[in-house]
Scaffold this motif. Structure first.
Motif, PDB file in Angstrom:
ATOM      1  N   ARG A 218     -31.499 -46.713 -23.699  1.00 41.73           N
ATOM      2  CA  ARG A 218     -30.430 -46.511 -22.720  1.00 41.73           C
ATOM      3  C   ARG A 218     -29.164 -45.983 -23.391  1.00 41.73           C
ATOM      4  O   ARG A 218     -28.853 -46.344 -24.531  1.00 41.73           O
ATOM      5  CB  ARG A 218     -30.107 -47.827 -22.015  1.00 41.73           C
ATOM      6  CG  ARG A 218     -31.291 -48.460 -21.296  1.00 41.73           C
ATOM      7  CD  ARG A 218     -31.605 -47.746 -20.003  1.00 41.73           C
ATOM      8  NE  ARG A 218     -32.684 -48.382 -19.277  1.00 41.73           N
ATOM      9  CZ  ARG A 218     -33.083 -48.006 -18.062  1.00 41.73           C
ATOM     10  NH1 ARG A 218     -32.466 -47.004 -17.452  1.00 41.73           N
ATOM     11  NH2 ARG A 218     -34.073 -48.623 -17.464  1.00 41.73           N
ATOM     12  N   VAL A 219     -28.446 -45.158 -22.668  1.00 41.21           N
ATOM     13  CA  VAL A 219     -27.183 -44.624 -23.170  1.00 41.21           C
ATOM     14  C   VAL A 219     -26.221 -45.780 -23.441  1.00 41.21           C
ATOM     15  O   VAL A 219     -26.047 -46.676 -22.610  1.00 41.21           O
ATOM     16  CB  VAL A 219     -26.556 -43.643 -22.156  1.00 41.21           C
ATOM     17  CG1 VAL A 219     -25.155 -43.223 -22.623  1.00 41.21           C
ATOM     18  CG2 VAL A 219     -27.447 -42.424 -21.981  1.00 41.21           C
ATOM     19  N   GLY A 220     -25.620 -45.755 -24.625  1.00 42.96           N
ATOM     20  CA  GLY A 220     -24.617 -46.762 -24.963  1.00 42.96           C
ATOM     21  C   GLY A 220     -25.177 -48.096 -25.390  1.00 42.96           C
ATOM     22  O   GLY A 220     -24.407 -49.034 -25.658  1.00 42.96           O
ATOM     23  N   ARG A 244     -30.668 -38.275 -27.710  1.00 45.71           N
ATOM     24  CA  ARG A 244     -29.367 -37.755 -27.282  1.00 45.71           C
ATOM     25  C   ARG A 244     -29.013 -38.304 -25.895  1.00 45.71           C
ATOM     26  O   ARG A 244     -29.886 -38.505 -25.042  1.00 45.71           O
ATOM     27  CB  ARG A 244     -29.383 -36.227 -27.246  1.00 45.71           C
ATOM     28  CG  ARG A 244     -29.875 -35.598 -28.533  1.00 45.71           C
ATOM     29  CD  ARG A 244     -29.669 -34.088 -28.542  1.00 45.71           C
ATOM     30  NE  ARG A 244     -30.062 -33.433 -27.305  1.00 45.71           N
ATOM     31  CZ  ARG A 244     -31.290 -32.992 -27.034  1.00 45.71           C
ATOM     32  NH1 ARG A 244     -32.273 -33.173 -27.927  1.00 45.71           N
ATOM     33  NH2 ARG A 244     -31.562 -32.390 -25.898  1.00 45.71           N
ATOM     34  N   ASP A 245     -27.713 -38.491 -25.661  1.00 42.70           N
ATOM     35  CA  ASP A 245     -27.274 -39.068 -24.387  1.00 42.70           C
ATOM     36  C   ASP A 245     -27.759 -38.254 -23.194  1.00 42.70           C
ATOM     37  O   ASP A 245     -28.201 -38.827 -22.178  1.00 42.70           O
ATOM     38  CB  ASP A 245     -25.743 -39.168 -24.347  1.00 42.70           C
ATOM     39  CG  ASP A 245     -25.212 -40.302 -25.208  1.00 42.70           C
ATOM     40  OD1 ASP A 245     -26.033 -41.069 -25.760  1.00 42.70           O
ATOM     41  OD2 ASP A 245     -23.971 -40.418 -25.333  1.00 42.70           O
ATOM     42  N   GLU A 246     -27.700 -36.922 -23.294  1.00 43.15           N
ATOM     43  CA  GLU A 246     -28.084 -36.110 -22.142  1.00 43.15           C
ATOM     44  C   GLU A 246     -29.562 -36.260 -21.801  1.00 43.15           C
ATOM     45  O   GLU A 246     -29.953 -36.168 -20.627  1.00 43.15           O
ATOM     46  CB  GLU A 246     -27.731 -34.634 -22.372  1.00 43.15           C
ATOM     47  CG  GLU A 246     -28.419 -33.967 -23.562  1.00 43.15           C
ATOM     48  CD  GLU A 246     -27.599 -34.033 -24.832  1.00 43.15           C
ATOM     49  OE1 GLU A 246     -27.734 -33.105 -25.660  1.00 43.15           O
ATOM     50  OE2 GLU A 246     -26.832 -35.001 -24.995  1.00 43.15           O
ATOM     51  N   LEU A 248     -31.411 -39.137 -22.511  1.00 45.87           N
ATOM     52  CA  LEU A 248     -31.587 -40.496 -22.001  1.00 45.87           C
ATOM     53  C   LEU A 248     -31.062 -40.631 -20.574  1.00 45.87           C
ATOM     54  O   LEU A 248     -31.641 -41.366 -19.753  1.00 45.87           O
ATOM     55  CB  LEU A 248     -30.882 -41.491 -22.917  1.00 45.87           C
ATOM     56  CG  LEU A 248     -31.387 -41.535 -24.372  1.00 45.87           C
ATOM     57  CD1 LEU A 248     -30.636 -42.596 -25.163  1.00 45.87           C
ATOM     58  CD2 LEU A 248     -32.886 -41.784 -24.421  1.00 45.87           C
ATOM     59  N   GLU A 249     -29.988 -39.912 -20.252  1.00 46.38           N
ATOM     60  CA  GLU A 249     -29.461 -39.951 -18.886  1.00 46.38           C
ATOM     61  C   GLU A 249     -30.463 -39.373 -17.898  1.00 46.38           C
ATOM     62  O   GLU A 249     -30.659 -39.897 -16.787  1.00 46.38           O
ATOM     63  CB  GLU A 249     -28.145 -39.162 -18.813  1.00 46.38           C
ATOM     64  CG  GLU A 249     -26.977 -39.862 -19.491  1.00 46.38           C
ATOM     65  CD  GLU A 249     -25.776 -38.949 -19.674  1.00 46.38           C
ATOM     66  OE1 GLU A 249     -25.898 -37.734 -19.350  1.00 46.38           O
ATOM     67  OE2 GLU A 249     -24.727 -39.431 -20.132  1.00 46.38           O
TER      68      GLU A 249
END
Length: 331
Positions: A218-220, A244-246, A248-249
């Motif tokens: 998960r992001v964060g 990468r965040d993008e 996982l989002e």
């Protein structure tokens, strides 16, 4: 367990294969690895994939021990040759006649079998004439040490060239083993059409993108303890491109799709690759037997077109589909 023909051949394989790429002989203790294989057998998996390079030959040894005592005719055992093993001397890598003929004997000894059902070229070898490679494979088949021949991560033009030699030599080239998942679709535009035309099926690896498509990351949030992203033996490096965040989002958007179908995220990911009619089998791995039990539930699931579109809408912006990314080392 659903079965499918391996390409246009008459041999059937389980729609889900069990593979031991970065677990057996390295990340998972031998007893745990054998327990996973036994669970795969209990769930109806008959197809097992390994390679001589996995854990520098140890993975083949573990798989051989795990399958000992099973009826050999009821199994499909796959292995591969190309990457270096042993002390990594100058002939310990590639698809030369020397390396192929020495490697098949080592693999059979470690696997505890007289033959493998499928012997695969783990990458294309730019340093060896293709004729030499294919003649060596023909000799392996004619000696009874392998029943079929396959390739792994070859480009469409390389597969076409190999198919010409296979036809001339009258040996069964039946499969390609590429990476394939919702996030990694580089085979779709060129490799899959060529293989359909030539009668090769895909035996795909990493259908859950090394765990990212399970939704556990998960992001964060820090990766779960004991997950691949925390593994310092190589797992963290393998999965890093997806962390990468993008990405996982976008993966998080798959959760409601899976929930609506009553599937886990992993089951949805595996079911997605099996919708491609050129996929003969999808390779799953596990570090615990219960992971095998969960993933096998994806076999036989049909996803509606509306679901396939919803998946594309969710992950489309982060999908990798450039066919040029299928490539072998230049030596």
């Amino acid at each position: 367990m659903e079965t499918r023909n391996l390409g246009a051949s008459g041999m059937k394989v389980s729609a889900l294969a069990y593979g031991n790429w970065i677990t057996h002989g390295s990340q998972v203790a031998e007893d745990g690895a054998i327990a996973c294989v036994r669970q795969a057998l209990d769930e109806g998996i008959t197809t097992f994939d390994t390679a001589d390079v996995y854990a520098n030959t140890a993975a083949e040894t573990v798989l051989g021990k795990a399958l000992a005592g099973e009826r050999r005719e009821g199994l499909e055992v796959f292995t591969k040759v190309y990457w270096p093993t042993g002390p990594r001397a100058h002939n310990d890598m590639g698809l030369s006649r020397k390396h192929i003929l020495e490697s098949i004997d080592g693999s059979l000894r470690r696997l505890g079998t007289d033959y493998v059902d499928l012997y695969q070229a783990h990458r294309f070898d730019h340093g060896t004439p293709l004729e030499e490679t294919m003649v060596a494979f023909a000799d392996v088949v004619r000696s009874g040490k392998a029943l079929y021949i396959g390739v792994s991560e070859w480009r469409a033009e390389e597969i076409r060239a190999a198919a010409e030699w296979a036809k001339e030599l009258r040996i069964p080239l039946v499969s390609n083993q590429p990476q394939y998942s919702m996030l990694w679709r580089v085979i779709e535009s060129e490799v899959v059409p060529a293989c359909r035309e030539l009668g090769l099926g895909q035996v795909v690896w990493s259908p859950i993108a090394q765990g990212v498509l399970t939704g556990k990351y998960r992001v964060g949030q820090a990766p779960p303890e004991g997950s691949r992203a925390t593994d310092e033996k190589g797992g963290a490096d393998d999965i890093s491109r997806w962390m990468r965040d993008e990405v996982l989002e976008r993966v998080a958007l798959l959760q409601p799709i899976a929930d609506d179908l009553g599937l886990s995220m992993a089951q949805l990911a595996v079911a997605w690759v099996l919708q491609n009619d050129n996929v003969s089998s999808a390779i799953i791995g596990a570090s615990r037997p219960e992971q095998v039990t969960e993933n096998v539930k994806a076999a036989g699931i049909t996803l509606e077109e509306s679901t396939m579109r919803a998946i594309d809408d969710a992950v489309g912006p982060v999908v990798t589909d450039d066919p040029a990314l299928t490539k072998s080392p230049q030596r």
